[in-house]
Scaffold this active site. Sequence first.
Site, PDB file in Angstrom:
ATOM      1  CG  HIS A 210      -1.992   1.036   1.183  1.00 20.23           C
ATOM      2  ND1 HIS A 210      -1.748   2.375   1.382  1.00 20.23           N
ATOM      3  CD2 HIS A 210      -3.331   0.930   0.947  1.00 20.23           C
ATOM      4  CE1 HIS A 210      -2.882   3.050   1.284  1.00 20.23           C
ATOM      5  NE2 HIS A 210      -3.855   2.197   1.014  1.00 20.23           N
ATOM      6  CB  CYS A 248      -4.389   3.501  -2.261  1.00 17.46           C
ATOM      7  SG  CYS A 248      -5.548   4.434  -1.225  1.00 17.46           S
ATOM      8  CG  HIS A 275      -7.497   0.575  -1.180  1.00 18.50           C
ATOM      9  ND1 HIS A 275      -6.699   0.863  -0.087  1.00 18.50           N
ATOM     10  CD2 HIS A 275      -7.789  -0.743  -1.096  1.00 18.50           C
ATOM     11  CE1 HIS A 275      -6.513  -0.239   0.624  1.00 18.50           C
ATOM     12  NE2 HIS A 275      -7.175  -1.221   0.024  1.00 18.50           N
ATOM     13  CG  ASP A 320      -9.829   3.572   0.571  1.00 16.77           C
ATOM     14  OD1 ASP A 320     -10.111   2.878   1.567  1.00 16.77           O
ATOM     15  OD2 ASP A 320      -8.702   4.045   0.391  1.00 16.77           O
ATOM     16  CG  HIS A 321     -10.839   6.151   3.730  1.00 14.02           C
ATOM     17  ND1 HIS A 321      -9.662   6.867   3.759  1.00 14.02           N
ATOM     18  CD2 HIS A 321     -10.523   4.911   4.169  1.00 14.02           C
ATOM     19  CE1 HIS A 321      -8.679   6.106   4.192  1.00 14.02           C
ATOM     20  NE2 HIS A 321      -9.183   4.907   4.451  1.00 14.02           N
ATOM     21  CE1 TYR A 334     -12.308   1.166   5.054  1.00 18.62           C
ATOM     22  CE2 TYR A 334     -11.393   2.507   6.821  1.00 18.62           C
ATOM     23  CZ  TYR A 334     -11.240   1.840   5.623  1.00 18.62           C
ATOM     24  OH  TYR A 334     -10.034   1.845   4.975  1.00 18.62           O
TER      25      TYR A 334
END
Length: 369
Positions: A210, A248, A275, A320-321, A334
């Site tokens: 990551h 990501c 991500h 992702d977030h 999340y």
Amino acid sequence: MQWGFRWYGEGDTIPLTNIRQIPGMHGIVGTLLNKMPGDVWEISEINALKASIEKEHLSLLGIESVAIHDAIKAGTEERDHYIDQYIQTIRNLAACDVHMICYSFKPIFGWAKTNLFYQNEDGSFSFENIPYGVWLVVDDMEPSEMYTLIHSQSKGFQLPGWEEERLKKFQRLMATYEGVTQEILFDNLSYFLKRIIPVCEEVDVKMAIHPDDPPWEIFGLPRITKNLEDLKKIMAIVDSPYNGVTLCTGSLGADPENDMVEIVHGLKGRINFVHFRNVLFMGERKFKESAHLSTEGSLDMYAIMKALVEVDFDGVIRPDHGRTIWGEVAMPGYGLYDRAIGISYLQGLHEAVLKEQMQSKETKGGKSV
């Protein structure tokens, strides 16, 4: 592509029954929150996690993450012991038919944001990162203060990478990394990968490192996964598809100098996990994590999805977030609602790209469109 959703186990506020109702969902990217860096993940524990997911007719698509002990990252005399432990976990995951591991190689701070509840104009809440000296009006913020800052905004949830156990030994961790430069950290990653990748090839487990989040140095600690140049250098350590990357978009994309489409093409064949999220640039090293749509942030999400299709990415991708919306109470970043909206948007982008490609092929073949 395999459409996934991150889930934190039985203690997650989001039940798997709700995740299953998201259209097109293939499975879960899971973890064992009780495991600390250096612990061996036992087969019985992995199988219990798998069973809890499969009973809801979802698959365990991979692990995020199997944390790496600081002895490995700092290169202390204990590192071989902990690499052996890590290799055993790889073998145990393979024995349970789990074939992807997301991991990071960041000293101490896996990720950092200054505000977990930045209020947007529409009333939703996002992660925000602004220079520490600006937000806190403190030019010499101590790293240990970051733990206090993050925990004060956690809403009582355990945030991965910010566990209480790590806080208790923070000063010892800082001492462990004393003298560890960017070059030394890279050499320690090289040592680790040369030990584990042959095992990964043997048992068919793909590693996915990551990027730094944010993608620049913080608190003087070295960072080696900031951009395409860094990631290509890591891929060259062991030239194998099992030595791969977690793309990501929100982490790498937080630096406007990182061209995400160029990065996707530059890492063709080595992207093992994605991500997918957007960010909005707000100034130098200042950004917030926006809704997934291109129009909500600074990244062209359609162009990134198109690039992934062009390089034949067929691995696991997840939203992702997400923002905190509609009064939901969940772990910051999340919650269910905004990530469900996000993955539906990603699926729509993917469908549009595929149909565009099909129409282009028909046109070139002389057929009517």
